[in-house]
Design a protein around this motif. Structure first.
Motif, PDB file in Angstrom:
ATOM      1  N   PHE A 122      -7.578 -19.328   2.415  1.00 37.68           N
ATOM      2  CA  PHE A 122      -7.436 -17.956   2.874  1.00 37.68           C
ATOM      3  C   PHE A 122      -6.384 -17.818   3.975  1.00 37.68           C
ATOM      4  N   GLY A 123      -5.700 -16.688   3.933  1.00 39.83           N
ATOM      5  CA  GLY A 123      -4.806 -16.329   5.013  1.00 39.83           C
ATOM      6  C   GLY A 123      -5.601 -15.742   6.170  1.00 39.83           C
ATOM      7  N   PRO A 124      -4.938 -15.515   7.300  1.00 39.12           N
ATOM      8  CA  PRO A 124      -5.624 -15.014   8.497  1.00 39.12           C
ATOM      9  C   PRO A 124      -5.936 -13.529   8.453  1.00 39.12           C
ATOM     10  N   GLY A 125      -5.393 -12.823   7.465  1.00 41.19           N
ATOM     11  CA  GLY A 125      -5.685 -11.396   7.353  1.00 41.19           C
ATOM     12  C   GLY A 125      -4.653 -10.510   8.018  1.00 41.19           C
ATOM     13  N   THR A 126      -4.584  -9.272   7.545  1.00 38.15           N
ATOM     14  CA  THR A 126      -3.704  -8.239   8.108  1.00 38.15           C
ATOM     15  C   THR A 126      -4.536  -6.997   8.358  1.00 38.15           C
ATOM     16  N   ARG A 127      -4.502  -6.543   9.598  1.00 40.31           N
ATOM     17  CA  ARG A 127      -5.247  -5.319   9.912  1.00 40.31           C
ATOM     18  C   ARG A 127      -4.309  -4.130   9.776  1.00 40.31           C
ATOM     19  N   LEU A 128      -4.633  -3.229   8.870  1.00 38.77           N
ATOM     20  CA  LEU A 128      -3.834  -2.024   8.658  1.00 38.77           C
ATOM     21  C   LEU A 128      -4.555  -0.826   9.242  1.00 38.77           C
ATOM     22  N   THR A 129      -3.844  -0.086  10.073  1.00 37.02           N
ATOM     23  CA  THR A 129      -4.360   1.170  10.616  1.00 37.02           C
ATOM     24  C   THR A 129      -3.404   2.286  10.217  1.00 37.02           C
ATOM     25  N   VAL A 130      -3.923   3.272   9.517  1.00 34.84           N
ATOM     26  CA  VAL A 130      -3.111   4.408   9.076  1.00 34.84           C
ATOM     27  C   VAL A 130      -3.511   5.624   9.909  1.00 34.84           C
ATOM     28  N   LEU A 131      -2.529   6.188  10.599  1.00 34.62           N
ATOM     29  CA  LEU A 131      -2.825   7.315  11.485  1.00 34.62           C
ATOM     30  C   LEU A 131      -2.753   8.649  10.754  1.00 34.62           C
ATOM     31  N   VAL A 145       0.872  -1.170   0.000  1.00 38.17           N
ATOM     32  CA  VAL A 145       0.000   0.000   0.000  1.00 38.17           C
ATOM     33  C   VAL A 145       0.907   1.217   0.000  1.00 38.17           C
ATOM     34  N   THR A 146       0.934   1.950  -1.089  1.00 35.71           N
ATOM     35  CA  THR A 146       1.842   3.083  -1.213  1.00 35.71           C
ATOM     36  C   THR A 146       1.170   4.371  -0.741  1.00 35.71           C
ATOM     37  N   SER A 147       1.974   5.225  -0.122  1.00 30.53           N
ATOM     38  CA  SER A 147       1.483   6.511   0.370  1.00 30.53           C
ATOM     39  C   SER A 147       0.120   6.330   1.060  1.00 30.53           C
ATOM     40  N   ALA A 148       0.157   5.546   2.101  1.00 30.00           N
ATOM     41  CA  ALA A 148      -1.089   5.171   2.777  1.00 30.00           C
ATOM     42  C   ALA A 148      -1.765   6.374   3.423  1.00 30.00           C
ATOM     43  N   HIS A 149      -3.077   6.352   3.425  1.00 28.57           N
ATOM     44  CA  HIS A 149      -3.878   7.387   4.067  1.00 28.57           C
ATOM     45  C   HIS A 149      -4.892   6.725   4.991  1.00 28.57           C
ATOM     46  N   PRO A 150      -5.468   7.466   5.913  1.00 31.33           N
ATOM     47  CA  PRO A 150      -6.410   6.865   6.867  1.00 31.33           C
ATOM     48  C   PRO A 150      -7.526   6.069   6.203  1.00 31.33           C
ATOM     49  N   GLU A 151      -7.963   6.480   5.032  1.00 35.38           N
ATOM     50  CA  GLU A 151      -9.047   5.743   4.359  1.00 35.38           C
ATOM     51  C   GLU A 151      -8.603   4.381   3.836  1.00 35.38           C
ATOM     52  N   ASP A 152      -7.289   4.124   3.849  1.00 36.02           N
ATOM     53  CA  ASP A 152      -6.787   2.801   3.461  1.00 36.02           C
ATOM     54  C   ASP A 152      -6.817   1.819   4.627  1.00 36.02           C
TER      55      ASP A 152
END
Lengths: 115, 116
Positions: free
Chosen positions: B107-116, B81-88
């Motif tokens: 399926f994989g277990p998933g990755t939770r991404l939080t962009v501040l 995820v390039t130049s991540a923003h909160p909406e990502d």
């Protein structure tokens, strides 16, 4: 286009109650049908599948029958446990695109089982 | 059998930075891998499909320059995820198929991404 419709949740049951989660689909051709389960904070796990009309998929006490005449694939379990609390997704394989079999998911139905 | 892992399981990053998520098939070779995005209490949205050694095929509305996918080997695919923003901020899930024609995805277990 192809689509999957699931009953809205949440579904709240007491332990040992009978479970039905309805799923109907719209599809061209003859898709495979799936139920996936997602436990909190985890990815999806394949619960069961059926690949042709009248097939019954079953696993861990859950079962679903591929009904072409009613375009349905309802999930049932005779006696639910607290550990069955999760989100259940009905899915089908969409028309092959670019050589890939894509999955089309329903919105998911949250099941909460209490003691 | 048919185990798929993802790393990291969760990540927090600052707005404007890039984040890479790995998806590995541990006990099988995956010709095709899929990347999904899941918003809270919603279903999975397919973002892209990739075959090993080929460019990814993106779904309509998904920015290919923002979500870079590399499927370098039969056991590894990465989503950057390039130049991540909160909406990502979202839950990203990968899946893998043994062949492109297979109707079964693991399926994989998933990755939770939080962009501040």
């Amino acid at each position: 286009g192809d689509s999957v419709t699931q009953m809205e949740g949440p579904v709240t049951l007491s332990e040992e109650a009978f479970l039905t989660i309805n799923c109907t689909y719209t599809a061209t051709g003859y898709p495979s049908l799936f139920w996936y389960v997602q436990y909190p904070g985890e990815g999806l796990q394949l619960l069961l599948k059926a690949t042709k009309a009248d097939d019954k998929g079953s696993n861990k006490g859950f079962e679903a029958t591929y009904r072409k005449e009613t375009t349905s694939f309802h999930l049932e379990k005779g006696s639910v446990q607290v550990s069955d609390s999760a989100v259940y997704f009905c899915a089908l394989t969409g028309p092959p695109s670019g050589g890939y079999n894509k999955l089309i998911f329903g919105a998911g139905t949250r099941l909460a089982v209490h003691p | 059998g048919a185990v798929v892992s993802q790393h990291p399981s969760w990540v927090i990053c600052k707005s404007g930075t890039s984040v890479k998520i790995e998806c590995r098939s541990l006990d099988f070779q995956a010709t095709t891998m899929f990347w999904y995005r899941q918003f809270p209490k919603q279903s999975l949205m397919l973002m892209a499909t990739s075959n090993e050694g080929s460019k990814a095929t993106y779904e309509q509305g998904v920015e290919k320059d923002k979500f870079l996918i590399n499927h370098a080997s039969l056991t590894l695919s990465t989503l950057t995820v390039t130049s991540a923003h909160p909406e990502d901020s979202s839950f990203y899930i990968c899946s893998a198929s043994i062949t492109s024609a297979s109707d079964t995805q693991y399926f994989g277990p998933g990755t939770r991404l939080t962009v501040l």
